[in-house]
Scaffold this motif. Sequence first.
Motif, mmCIF file in Angstrom:
data_model
loop_
_atom_site.group_PDB
_atom_site.id
_atom_site.type_symbol
_atom_site.label_atom_id
_atom_site.label_comp_id
_atom_site.label_asym_id
_atom_site.label_seq_id
_atom_site.Cartn_x
_atom_site.Cartn_y
_atom_site.Cartn_z
ATOM 1 N N PRO A 156 0.836 -1.208 0.000
ATOM 2 C CA PRO A 156 0.000 0.000 0.000
ATOM 3 C C PRO A 156 0.869 1.257 0.000
ATOM 4 O O PRO A 156 2.091 1.188 0.163
ATOM 5 N N GLU A 157 0.228 2.394 -0.148
ATOM 6 C CA GLU A 157 0.951 3.673 -0.140
ATOM 7 C C GLU A 157 1.724 3.834 1.167
ATOM 8 O O GLU A 157 1.313 3.331 2.220
ATOM 9 N N VAL A 158 2.844 4.521 1.083
ATOM 10 C CA VAL A 158 3.672 4.768 2.258
ATOM 11 C C VAL A 158 2.862 5.509 3.324
ATOM 12 O O VAL A 158 2.168 6.482 3.038
ATOM 13 N N ILE A 214 10.681 9.757 -0.285
ATOM 14 C CA ILE A 214 9.620 8.808 -0.683
ATOM 15 C C ILE A 214 9.597 8.653 -2.198
ATOM 16 O O ILE A 214 9.519 7.542 -2.724
ATOM 17 N N SER A 215 9.685 9.778 -2.914
ATOM 18 C CA SER A 215 9.612 9.698 -4.385
ATOM 19 C C SER A 215 10.832 8.983 -4.969
ATOM 20 O O SER A 215 10.737 8.336 -6.016
ATOM 21 N N GLU A 216 11.976 9.043 -4.281
ATOM 22 C CA GLU A 216 13.172 8.364 -4.775
ATOM 23 C C GLU A 216 13.176 6.877 -4.405
ATOM 24 O O GLU A 216 13.566 6.026 -5.203
ATOM 25 N N GLU A 250 7.908 -3.250 7.430
ATOM 26 C CA GLU A 250 6.749 -3.537 8.288
ATOM 27 C C GLU A 250 5.491 -3.704 7.452
ATOM 28 O O GLU A 250 4.656 -4.570 7.738
ATOM 29 N N ALA A 251 5.348 -2.884 6.417
ATOM 30 C CA ALA A 251 4.185 -3.010 5.530
ATOM 31 C C ALA A 251 4.183 -4.366 4.827
ATOM 32 O O ALA A 251 3.119 -4.972 4.627
#
Length: 198
Positions: A11-13, A40-42, A125-126
């Motif tokens: 899922p999304e950060v 995040i984008s990198e 963790e995700a």
Amino acid sequence: MIKERRTYQLPEVNRREVLRYAKAQGSSDKETLDCMERAISEITPVIAPRLCFLRAPLELRPPDVAFGGLEIRSHDLCKALKGCTEAIAFAGTIGLDVDRAIAKYSRLSPVMALFCQAIGAERIEALCDAFCDEVRSQNPQMLLKPRFSPGFGDLALDLQKTLTQTLDTTRQIGMSLNGSLLMSPSKSVTAIMGLSPL
């Protein structure tokens, strides 16, 4: 015994978790938040979530735990698996590119390096959460106990060697151990979980 490998679309950060891992909770400083967004984008496009696991009937003979060819001595793991009929050993990683970004920014920008670390922690963790959610959804008649990793309680850290060999992590997901039992990629996890009937 079931032995499998998985890849995941995460899922999304969770930005709140990233800020928590970076010890910047509650920060509204624009420069800090912009730095997090750049990291995040990198990092997000290069993350490669992979996981392998084995699932097998469990035999508890305190303080010994036996399943899937594993024989483990641990009072604390026995307690954690009490009432379980099956156990799952798994290893997961998000790949080496996060380590490369951390190394690069350690020289260029400590704040970016910190956010790369924090994003890596949130992403691994995700991955673990995605796997646990999958196990729960496929076994609605079972209770999934919390995961228990080498180094927790009296569970020896050198169990990492046994788990990585049993799961063949180098070949399956590109995860290995060095002589100090540090995992490579660094954002990797090994753990054991139990399933008990509801």
